[in-house]
Design an enzyme around this catalytic site. Sequence first.
Site, PDB file in Angstrom:
ATOM      1  CE1 TYR A 137      -4.083   1.816   0.917  1.00 37.76           C
ATOM      2  CE2 TYR A 137      -3.087   2.407   3.019  1.00 37.76           C
ATOM      3  CZ  TYR A 137      -4.122   2.528   2.096  1.00 37.76           C
ATOM      4  OH  TYR A 137      -5.192   3.356   2.385  1.00 37.76           O
TER       5      TYR A 137
ATOM      6  CG  HIS B 163      -3.922   4.228  -3.338  1.00 37.04           C
ATOM      7  ND1 HIS B 163      -5.148   4.249  -3.961  1.00 37.04           N
ATOM      8  CD2 HIS B 163      -3.943   3.139  -2.512  1.00 37.04           C
ATOM      9  CE1 HIS B 163      -5.879   3.224  -3.547  1.00 37.04           C
ATOM     10  NE2 HIS B 163      -5.174   2.543  -2.659  1.00 37.04           N
TER      11      HIS B 163
ATOM     12  NE  ARG C 109      -8.004   6.204   7.691  1.00 34.24           N
ATOM     13  CZ  ARG C 109      -7.683   5.302   6.768  1.00 34.24           C
ATOM     14  NH1 ARG C 109      -8.357   4.175   6.672  1.00 34.24           N
ATOM     15  NH2 ARG C 109      -6.681   5.500   5.942  1.00 34.24           N
TER      16      ARG C 109
ATOM     17  CD  GLU D 145      -6.775  -1.441  -5.241  1.00 33.31           C
ATOM     18  OE1 GLU D 145      -5.943  -2.319  -4.940  1.00 33.31           O
ATOM     19  OE2 GLU D 145      -7.335  -0.710  -4.396  1.00 33.31           O
TER      20      GLU D 145
ATOM     21  CG  ASP E 154      -5.498  -6.031  -5.847  1.00 29.82           C
ATOM     22  OD1 ASP E 154      -5.948  -7.181  -5.881  1.00 29.82           O
ATOM     23  OD2 ASP E 154      -5.361  -5.378  -4.795  1.00 29.82           O
TER      24      ASP E 154
ATOM     25  CE1 TYR F 207     -12.813  -0.318   6.021  1.00 26.24           C
ATOM     26  CE2 TYR F 207     -10.480  -0.645   6.379  1.00 26.24           C
ATOM     27  CZ  TYR F 207     -11.590   0.157   6.427  1.00 26.24           C
ATOM     28  OH  TYR F 207     -11.463   1.434   6.901  1.00 26.24           O
TER      29      TYR F 207
ATOM     30  CE  LYS G 273      -8.260  -4.582  -2.233  1.00 27.99           C
ATOM     31  NZ  LYS G 273      -7.615  -3.567  -3.085  1.00 27.99           N
TER      32      LYS G 273
ATOM     33  CB  THR H  10      -3.783   1.756  -5.913  1.00 30.88           C
ATOM     34  OG1 THR H  10      -4.685   0.693  -5.660  1.00 30.88           O
ATOM     35  CG2 THR H  10      -4.307   2.606  -7.048  1.00 30.88           C
TER      36      THR H  10
END
Lengths: 411, 411
Positions: free
Chosen positions: A124, A129, A138, A195, A229, A240, A249, A345
Amino acid sequence: MHTWIKIDQNSDFSIYNLPFGIFSESDNVKRVGVAIGDTVLDVYAAYELGIFKDLKFDIRVLESDYLNDFIALGKSTTVKVRTYIQSELCNTNSVLKSHPSVFIKQNEVQMHLPVKVGDYTDFYSSIEHATNIGTMFRDPDNALLPNWKHLPVGYHGRASSIIVSGENVHRPKGQVVLGPNTEPIFQPSARVDFELEMGFIVGKSTKLGESVSTDAADNYIFGKVLFNDWSARDIQKWEYVPLGPFLAKSFASSMSPWVVTLEALEPFKIDGPQQEPAVLPYLDFKGPKNYDIHLEVAIQPKNCIETVVSQSNFKYMYWNMNQQLAHHTVNGCNLNVGDLMASGTISGKNPNSYGSMLELSWAGSKPVELNEGGARKFIQDNDTVIMRGHCQKGAIRVGFGTVKSTLLKAN
Amino acid sequence: MHTWIKIDQNSDFSIYNLPFGIFSESDNVKRVGVAIGDTVLDVYAAYELGIFKDLKFDIRVLESDYLNDFIALGKSTTVKVRTYIQSELCNTNSVLKSHPSVFIKQNEVQMHLPVKVGDYTDFYSSIEHATNIGTMFRDPDNALLPNWKHLPVGYHGRASSIIVSGENVHRPKGQVVLGPNTEPIFQPSARVDFELEMGFIVGKSTKLGESVSTDAADNYIFGKVLFNDWSARDIQKWEYVPLGPFLAKSFASSMSPWVVTLEALEPFKIDGPQQEPAVLPYLDFKGPKNYDIHLEVAIQPKNCIETVVSQSNFKYMYWNMNQQLAHHTVNGCNLNVGDLMASGTISGKNPNSYGSMLELSWAGSKPVELNEGGARKFIQDNDTVIMRGHCQKGAIRVGFGTVKSTLLKAN
């Protein structure tokens, strides 16, 4: 370097590239091939012509369902296999020149998944991204979680559902929640996304308890592929917490068929973004460890022309592959040849460089206009997603070809 | 059922059990074995004596590094292999009786990892465990996240670092944060923990896009093992947002060597906890799908006697294996023979039934007294963690043996 093979100057598969893959012809026998121009060099047949004779490896690794056994020979052999091929393709007296049957047109072969992936890890590692996602879901003022700049966040993905370019994907079904305080329902995902990622293939195994330093990491990376992805954002959002993405995924991830070696990418090394705060010593590294790889994503609705919806670059990665490998093994976790580590990504700073529809359409609030076929918030049934990547330095071009899959309707 | 083999009445490996594993003798050749009493029946040798002759499968699946090829024969064959062995062991005229060399003492063989795990999934299916963790780390009034009762939360784990009972584990190093608002440091984990889990081995592959119903799920489960999902709590706490546990788990997970078949566990099926709210139709199921399996964990410090620190039961699982499989495949994710799906930590309602030190010592606030070797908040260097499991119904006992690993100091 000049080859006697005729190669278009825009070909991804120049004499400087020579990526490895697994192909078959009508007899369905899978063999190791090397892409050159618009052909595949049959490496098994080249072996039989004696061009590797002082390398002394078993020809059976070249007639195999996957590259794993070939890669497991180690760089001491595989790097030479590639440079021997390069020499032959530049030598006008080469035995290959008098055996045109060792070259097969790429449009006449079937390409297969290049490696048997033991474990697949997804990082990640693009700060743009991670910032975009954090901002949307968030808090724009604290988009990155506290650990993000201290370690390359990653998680384990599903290896079984990795498919090769050209295989298609069915829209997954799953639990989604349509509004606040409503119960989940079961339906086909309404937010299927791509992705834009790249993956690297582990080229050397380690034992449990061993760690790989950032300095040594290059020896453990065989090469790189393009990687889509696939993600179902509505399923992901519900499932998640707290253990990460799972069914959102695991329905499919698409890999390009040609593995471009780290050696072919050497001329395209550049410095990465400044890392601030400074990383812990085990993540520190010397010299340029990023790669300047132009990336793009296109969407092609059925019977329509394609639209390029994103233009990004692998150089944007905040965390480089050496750091990812050092982090992954610092706890003693062992690697196997053929393991896949994907970047996460790859988004750039500009909105047209974002690597997912989630970011391009800003969670569906800004539909992306296509040249033909309307606008898209996410991917529709029968849309084909095409990713391409290449490096260019003067006349030297090294490319990855494409990874391409069509989203079919839910089963 | 009466066998001519002498078996202690407390043996896990009664005539009702007959679990499969991979063993080797001094010649290091790995073969399929079946545990009976304190011996291993060499199934390869039994085949040569002709006891499977109408089953017509290739003997080579019995001389293999893993059970995968044997399991892939399908239950139509493997169930018969087990029942034929059972018949022979009850038949006083059996050819096996006159060939004692097909039985090797368990303490004279080396046991190996029974399966080559393609993908490993870890669920989080004990409501008591999830509630304890949520209470400690989030909010006692909202300990379970909103999705928990709607789907069996799970995530992908690392397959490469799964080891067999008897292999030891080095304390992992990694990033930890010692206090609020402090920077991470790199050090050996100070909070190494076990997780009492069971895993099931997938016995039948599916294609990408296929789903397995809760009704059909039994056909896809070959059998079960004990599983210690080693965890480094301090590393986990820092790294796990937002994508889940990674290096905190991937340093090692320990598996018991004998795979107890689903058929052997049939007599111990019971109803599970009431699920409220009702689950979505794809997760609904008929009949008892839980199993009454007594579980215990012991800690044995170096040169000390062991202390049983937890007594739990697999029957506490809120989500059963059929639901886990149905959920895992509802998006079309494909399964391979040998995939491992673990339960997540199995905790009961009482504090002495908690399945991890994190819960038993309530995040280190209540040290657990041992009979010898002091008290423990977490696992210390040179402690051996031993897990055992068995089912009992009247005189019928079916057990799993042990999974046992010693935590060694950091490398």
